[in-house]
Design an enzyme around this catalytic site. Structure first.
Site, PDB file in Angstrom:
ATOM      1  CG  ASP A 147      69.651  46.781  76.602  1.00  0.00           C
ATOM      2  OD1 ASP A 147      69.247  46.517  77.864  1.00  0.00           O
ATOM      3  OD2 ASP A 147      70.314  46.250  76.191  1.00  0.00           O
ATOM      4  CG  HIS A 218      71.851  46.040  80.362  1.00  0.00           C
ATOM      5  ND1 HIS A 218      71.321  45.763  79.153  1.00  0.00           N
ATOM      6  CD2 HIS A 218      73.012  45.199  80.592  1.00  0.00           C
ATOM      7  CE1 HIS A 218      71.935  44.613  78.849  1.00  0.00           C
ATOM      8  NE2 HIS A 218      72.884  44.260  79.613  1.00  0.00           N
ATOM      9  CB  SER A 537      75.557  42.903  78.230  1.00  0.00           C
ATOM     10  OG  SER A 537      74.444  42.158  78.689  1.00  0.00           O
TER      11      SER A 537
END
Ligand code: NAG
Ligand code: NAG
Ligand code: NAG
Ligand code: NAG
Ligand code: NAG
Ligand code: NAG
Ligand code: NAG
Ligand code: NAG
Length: 762
Positions: A147, A218, A537
């Site tokens: 990530d 994220h 996600s």
């Protein structure tokens, strides 16, 4: 924010394409698959052989010295995920490489698509019973995430009370810009970063934060969704307030940063997966993917094959390209492909009309709002900006005409006019894009909007007040399938039904870097330790966390067994007792091509009764059934001894998809599609299971035998499922479920069955 992120990646993608065109004769980066068995004995290691191979390419061009082709052109030498390396090559060098001993195949490097206080409760997790206590909250299971890095200061990584790092762990906490090795602990046990591919693409690039530190948010969000520890009083400016925690609160997190603000390249992602395997992760979580590639061309599919061989569970996101069919990525038979659903809570605001009637709507305005009453006026389409500007002291009500961009235009008009607040009556299925508004805004359903408009029209001095930061529990129906979640069938392997399962992906609250703005009020940026994001996600790490719980409870289970347990125990029914509905198809019942088997249910997954297991050999048989060449299969398996004596598209999978799409059928004669399956009893003692199949429009399903009797744990039994239908089915997608039930319904093992006329042509 999720939408912005996706947009950013599209920008990267188009950037990289134009880059390739303008620099056609210059070097580009490639991932090169090699056959290790061809390595001359003189080399002690692969890296030396790869370097020498690269060096030898210059014979065509000039002298055979290492000087002309510096070894720095080798970007990565891979160990597990790929037999081969990545390198920067000119077109001439690439052609020469194709004749080099041991060369198998190559693909050009490219960018990838990057696609919780509350979700834990929604999934029925409880501290006293079920999956959490049985699995010890996922203790000692290591979840590796590929990530954007991690914000180690987050309270969600607090390791208070955690035992020592498992001794099998070989990972590291790498230092770098604004990141010190001492920032890892017993919760965040590893943090590494990979950007050689990115730098090879653009040697002049300046990487602002060259370390595992998350500069996007994220990775902090996904990793804490999977395994964040308890944080009390978490919220997004008062919305979704509660105790935040991940799905597996006692599991460990290892972050592999390969997604950079500056770009996200496969060469780096593959290196990250390679390292995660070496380090010893148990579960790999990847909220990213590549569209429309064959399995042997998709480095993520190839890399995850190596993970499965090492018994590592791989969870991936289906993508955010719905609601059209055949939009999903990661339709790879050996990974879990996760779709995104909604939760049973809405975040919003309450509009109190002067008549004392209360109306609730969606809102995520993060600012503070006066509790006073304001005049409220109905301006219908809200398209007359000059008139809106004369009404700055009022709350404006707008009726969305439902045209393309109409909500967007109304939203902008109110923002520019600077009215007290905007009340938007809309049925736009993408309303989530607007709720995080920088000005006070509420979004109402038509029937609630009608209440407001009627009140305004029937009063001479209409007034209203608004309370933001509300969390409404018990939303019905829920869960529902989100409009954006990508749909099957799988591009790369249509014979395996994808996606596999649905998990919460909408408005998920999880940790966030405190120096990255999460919202805006007027022109001011706002910061928060938690953020709400939506997308597959967010769904993927929910499933990764639940897989970690299963892995802790059942250490001996294969990745396929864990996937089977998750799928066959998932819920097909929503909280109104009806089949789960699909926002992307006007709230019609969701098909398995949208939600997979159903909504993930961790407690039931712990005790599935039967599992559909699959071995590496089964996957090889599938690759053979896909008619791949020996070389293509070798690219995936990294083994030259692939036995194709048993080719079969019929993988022992806990779901079924049959194609009745013969458009040239001369007659409407029937055809029968057969599936062979083997189920393993994973419960002590004997049991008898009976099969039932729900009616499926247009086809007839039979199961043989219809009863399976098991005398002991780990016993296997076979059955055959046949679907009889016309050569060309009328329905685009027809579906139902096969259920194996033991006596007393202690175990209900449910599989979706899809019959479709959809074409598998590429
Ligand atoms: C090139 O480098 C490799 C590995 O460093 C070495 O084995 C080889 O002898 C070198 N070749 C030449 C021509 O210098
Ligand atoms: C990271 O640590 C290594 C060795 O411990 C040191 O040489 C290097 O300078 C450090 N890098 C940064 C950016 O602190
Ligand atoms: C890293 O942390 C250690 C221990 O807290 C400290 O001594 C060291 O100075 C730090 N290094 C950097 C580069 O910040
Ligand atoms: C990198 O920067 C140098 C100096 O500014 C320039 O000459 C060179 O063309 C640049 N290289 C690339 C790949 O952009
Ligand atoms: C809202 O009020 C709280 C409490 O007074 C304050 O801390 C916060 O900064 C305010 N938010 C904004 C966006 O002004
Ligand atoms: C949404 O509203 C518009 C106008 O109000 C209407 O024409 C349209 O049919 C509605 N769409 C749905 C999906 O309800
Ligand atoms: C593979 O080849 C066989 C024999 O030509 C053919 O019957 C089958 O349909 C092919 N399978 C796929 C997936 O293309
Ligand atoms: C291939 O597998 C079949 C059984 O599936 C076995 O009979 C055969 O011996 C195998 N061949 C090789 C070369 O391993």
């Amino acid at each position: 924010m999720a939408a912005d992120h996706t947009k950013l990646l599209y920008v990267w993608l188009s950037f990289s394409i134009s880059f390739i065109f303008t620099k056609l004769v210059q070097a580009d980066n490639y991932i090169v698959h090699m056959d290790i068995s061809a390595m001359p004995k003189a080399f002690s290691g692969q890296q030396g052989w790869y370097s020498a191979t690269l060096a030898s390419l210059s014979t065509n061009l000039k002298a055979n010295t290492n000087a002309t082709i510096p070894s720095s052109r080798l970007i990565y030498s891979y160990n597990h995920v790929i037999q081969g390396f990545s390198a920067s090559l000119t077109p001439a060098e690439l052609e020469a490489l194709k004749n080099a001993p041991g060369y198998v195949s190559s693909v050009r490097d490219r960018t990838v698509k990057v696609d919780t206080t509350y979700s834990f409760k929604f999934l029925g997790l409880n501290s006293d019973t079920g999956a959490w206590p049985v699995s010890n909250f996922g203790k000692d299971v290591i979840i590796g995430l590929i990530d954007s890095g991690v914000w180690p200061e987050s309270e969600s990584f607090n390791d208070k009370g955690m035992s020592d790092v498992p001794s099998k762990w070989k990972g590291e906490c790498e230092n770098g810009t604004q990141f010190n090795s001492s920032m890892c602990n017993k919760k965040l046990i590893g943090a590494r970063y990979f950007n050689k591919g990115l730098i090879a693409h653009d040697p002049n690039i300046t990487i602002s934060i060259n370390s595992p530190r998350d500069t996007d948010g994220h990775g902090t969000h996904t990793s804490t969704t999977a395994a964040g520890t308890y944080v009390q009083d978490a919220s997004y400016f008062g919305y979704a307030k509660g105790t935040a925690r991940g799905m597996a609160p006692a599991a460990r997190v290892a972050m592999y940063k390969a997604l950079w603000d500056e770009g996200a390249y496969l060469t780096d992602i593959i290196a990250a997966i390679d390292q995660a395997i070496t380090d010893g992760v148990d579960v790999l979580s990847m909220s990213l993917g590549l569209d429309e590639l064959e399995l042997y061309e998709d480095p993520i599919a190839i890399a995850t094959f190596a993970a499965i061989e090492k018994n590592i569970f791989v969870s991936t996101s289906a993508g955010n390209a719905g609601p059209e069919l055949k939009t999903l990525h990661n339709g790879t038979p050996w990974v879990l492909t996760v779709a995104a659903g909604t939760m049973d809570r809405d975040l919003g605001a309450t509009l109190s009309l002067g008549s004392k009637v209360l109306v609730n709507g969606l809102a995520l305005y993060p600012g503070n709002f006066s509790s006073s009453q304001f005049p409220i006026v109905f301006m219908d389409a809200c398209d007359k900006t000059s008139e809106l500007r004369k009404l700055v002291q009022k709350i404006i009500v707008c009726q969305d005409p439902g045209k393309e961009d109409s909500l967007n235009d109304q939203f902008n008009n109110i923002q520019v006019a600077g009215n007290v607040a905007g009340v938007f009556i809309t049925n736009n299925s993408n309303v989530d894009i607007f709720t995080q508004s920088p000005f006070p805004a509420i979004f109402l359903e038509q029937k609630d909007g009608d209440t407001v408009v009627n009140y305004i029209k029937s009063n001479t001095d209409p007034k209203a007040s608004i309370e933001f930061k509300m969390t409404f529990q018990g939303t019905k129906p829920s869960p529902t399938v989100t409009s954006y979640t990508s749909r099957g069938p799988s591009y790369s392997c249509p014979s395996v039904l994808k996606p596999d399962i649905m998990a919460p992906g909408d408005s998920v609250l999880a940790a966030w870097p405190s120096n990255i703005a999460v919202a805006r009020v007027n022109e001011d940026s706002l910061f928060s330790n938690f953020n709400l994001l939506s997308g597959t996600s967010m769904a993927c790490p929910h499933a990764s966390g639940v897989a970690a719980l299963l892995k802790a409870a059942h250490p001996g289970w294969s990745p396929a067994a864990i996937r089977s347990a998750l799928m066959t125990t998932s819920d097909p029914i929503d909280n109104t007792g009806s089949p789960i509905k699909d926002i992307g198809s006007n709230l019609r019942p969701a098909t398995p091509l949208a939600m997979g088997s159903g909504h993930i249910n961790p407690n039931k997954a712990l005790d599935p009764g039967l599992v559909y297991d699959a071995t590496v050999e089964d996957y090889v048989n599938l690759l053979c059934g896909l008619n791949f060449t020996a070389q293509q299969i070798k690219t995936i398996t990294k083994s030259s001894s692939n036995n194709c004596s048993n080719p079969s598209l019929d993988l022992n999978y806990p779901s079924f998809i049959a194609y009745f799409n013969d458009r040239n059928a001369q007659s409407n004669s029937k055809t029968v599609k057969e599936f062979q399956r083997t189920v393993t009893n994973v419960v002590e003692g004997s049991s008898a299971y009976k099969a039932t199949v729900t009616p499926i429009k247009g086809v007839k399903v039979t199961v043989e035998p219809a009863t399976l009797v098991f005398n002991a744990k780990n016993e296997k039994k076979n059955f055959k499922l046949s679907i009889e239908g016309p050569r060309q089915l009328d329905e685009a997608v027809s579906f139902g479920f096969l259920t194996w039930e033991d006596s007393g319904r202690k175990h209900v093992v449910r599989s979706p069955i899809v019959a479709t006329s959809y074409s598998t042509e590429k």
